[in-house]
Design a protein around this motif. Structure first.
Motif, PDB file in Angstrom:
ATOM      1  N   TRP A  70     -62.211 -51.982   6.082  1.00  0.00           N
ATOM      2  CA  TRP A  70     -62.582 -51.836   4.812  1.00  0.00           C
ATOM      3  C   TRP A  70     -61.478 -51.801   3.398  1.00  0.00           C
ATOM      4  CZ3 TRP A  70     -68.472 -53.853   3.398  1.00  0.00           C
ATOM      5  CH2 TRP A  70     -68.602 -53.317   4.597  1.00  0.00           C
ATOM      6  N   SER A 122     -71.975 -53.540  -1.827  1.00  0.00           N
ATOM      7  CA  SER A 122     -71.526 -54.722  -1.218  1.00  0.00           C
ATOM      8  C   SER A 122     -69.446 -54.445  -1.235  1.00  0.00           C
ATOM      9  CB  SER A 122     -72.007 -55.837  -1.960  1.00  0.00           C
ATOM     10  OG  SER A 122     -72.108 -55.179  -3.938  1.00  0.00           O
ATOM     11  N   GLU A 123     -69.529 -55.842  -0.977  1.00  0.00           N
ATOM     12  CA  GLU A 123     -67.866 -55.815  -1.328  1.00  0.00           C
ATOM     13  C   GLU A 123     -67.662 -57.231  -1.757  1.00  0.00           C
ATOM     14  OE1 GLU A 123     -63.835 -55.571   1.479  1.00  0.00           O
ATOM     15  OE2 GLU A 123     -65.796 -55.581   2.586  1.00  0.00           O
ATOM     16  N   PHE A 149     -70.654 -62.571   7.852  1.00  0.00           N
ATOM     17  CA  PHE A 149     -71.740 -61.646   7.198  1.00  0.00           C
ATOM     18  C   PHE A 149     -72.644 -61.913   7.206  1.00  0.00           C
ATOM     19  CE2 PHE A 149     -67.491 -63.045   4.481  1.00  0.00           C
ATOM     20  CZ  PHE A 149     -66.558 -61.949   4.604  1.00  0.00           C
ATOM     21  N   ARG A 151     -73.209 -56.044   2.536  1.00  0.00           N
ATOM     22  CA  ARG A 151     -73.277 -55.345   3.747  1.00  0.00           C
ATOM     23  C   ARG A 151     -74.166 -54.243   4.527  1.00  0.00           C
ATOM     24  NH1 ARG A 151     -68.623 -57.468   6.595  1.00  0.00           N
ATOM     25  NH2 ARG A 151     -66.253 -57.640   5.722  1.00  0.00           N
TER      26      ARG A 151
END
Length: 264
Positions: free
Chosen positions: A231, A181-182, A91, A206
């Motif tokens: 995703w 973002s995740e 990441f 991300r």
């Protein structure tokens, strides 16, 4: 206090461009900042750092620690300067290394390290004890501007993100940033300081858009994004914030995480 990621494009006028990057997904959402100042909590972290998992956990649990009424916008930015020490963080982005350094450019302390917390642009070394109080102090202040952040699905693989900034009273200077973002990410680390450890991450950045300079206190961004199939759409969110160019302080922030109904 500016950093931009290439080749991601951004637009200041009311038009759109298409890029293929991970994206906030799902249904349409509209999030508007309130009159109180939100606390933008940035954590600079790395999967190659053995002291980072407790900080990652702290970021994930902020809402529980401070309370549901707190206005918090968390971001975990993974840096790349640990990658050469046995484990490459999947990441990490060099642009986040640059932002971390730039946040300290006009400060007394210019040492970058992990885990390192910033709240509304200011380093907080005592994050283990002082994060809740710092967030509450920031929330008690009136914001000088408002941010509207919208996402709209156009088909199964694309959506449009729109961010607008409007000053409440007098014009303010600064720049608009948007991040994607995740959460609910899981990594099985095979080498390095965290070898053999399974790590969990929330609010992991991300993609990054900006800076978009404010003009007469306002700014506009509209971006069309193609969503990769791998995703997990329900765990993605968009964030927008405005940062003062002069002192690096974050003036206001907002997130679409409130629109996620299946997060966790």
């Amino acid at each position: 206090m500016v950093v931009s990621m290439k080749p991601i494009a951004f637009l200041i006028v009311a038009c759109s461009a298409s890029v293929t990057i991970p994206a906030y997904a799902g249904a349409s959402c509209e999030a508007n900042s309130g009159v109180a100042t939100a606390a933008l909590v940035e954590l600079y972290t790395s999967e190659g750092c053995s002291s980072c998992p407790p900080a990652d956990k702290q970021l994930s649990q902020l809402k529980q620690q401070v309370g549901a009424a707190a206005v918090i916008v968390p971001l975990a930015l993974h840096v790349s300067y640990w990658d050469a020490i046995g484990w490459k963080d999947p990441f990490a982005q060099k642009a986040f290394d640059q932002r971390q350094s730039q946040l300290l450019a006009n400060r007394k302390n210019r040492i970058v390290y992990t885990p390192q917390f910033f709240v509304n642009g200011n380093e907080l070394r005592a994050w283990r004890t002082d994060l809740p109080r710092t967030i509450k102090d920031i929330n008690a202040k009136a914001a000088p501007l408002g941010i509207s952040l919208k996402t709209m699905s156009t088909d199964a693989n694309q959506f449009v993100i729109t961010a607008d900034v409007k000053p409440y009273a007098k014009s303010v200077s600064g720049a608009l940033y948007v991040a994607l973002s995740e959460s609910a990410l899981v990594s099985h680390v095979l080498r390095g300081e965290n070898s053999g450890v399974t790590l969990q991450h929330d609010d992991t950045v991300r993609a990054w858009f900006g800076p978009i300079p404010l003009r007469q206190g306002g700014a506009h961004l509209q971006q069309r994004i193609t969503i990769p199939a791998e995703w997990k759409r329900q765990h993605l969110q968009a964030v927008a914030f405005v940062q003062d160019d002069a002192n690096g302080n974050v003036l206001q922030a907002v997130s679409t995480a409130q629109c996620n109904q299946t997060r966790g």
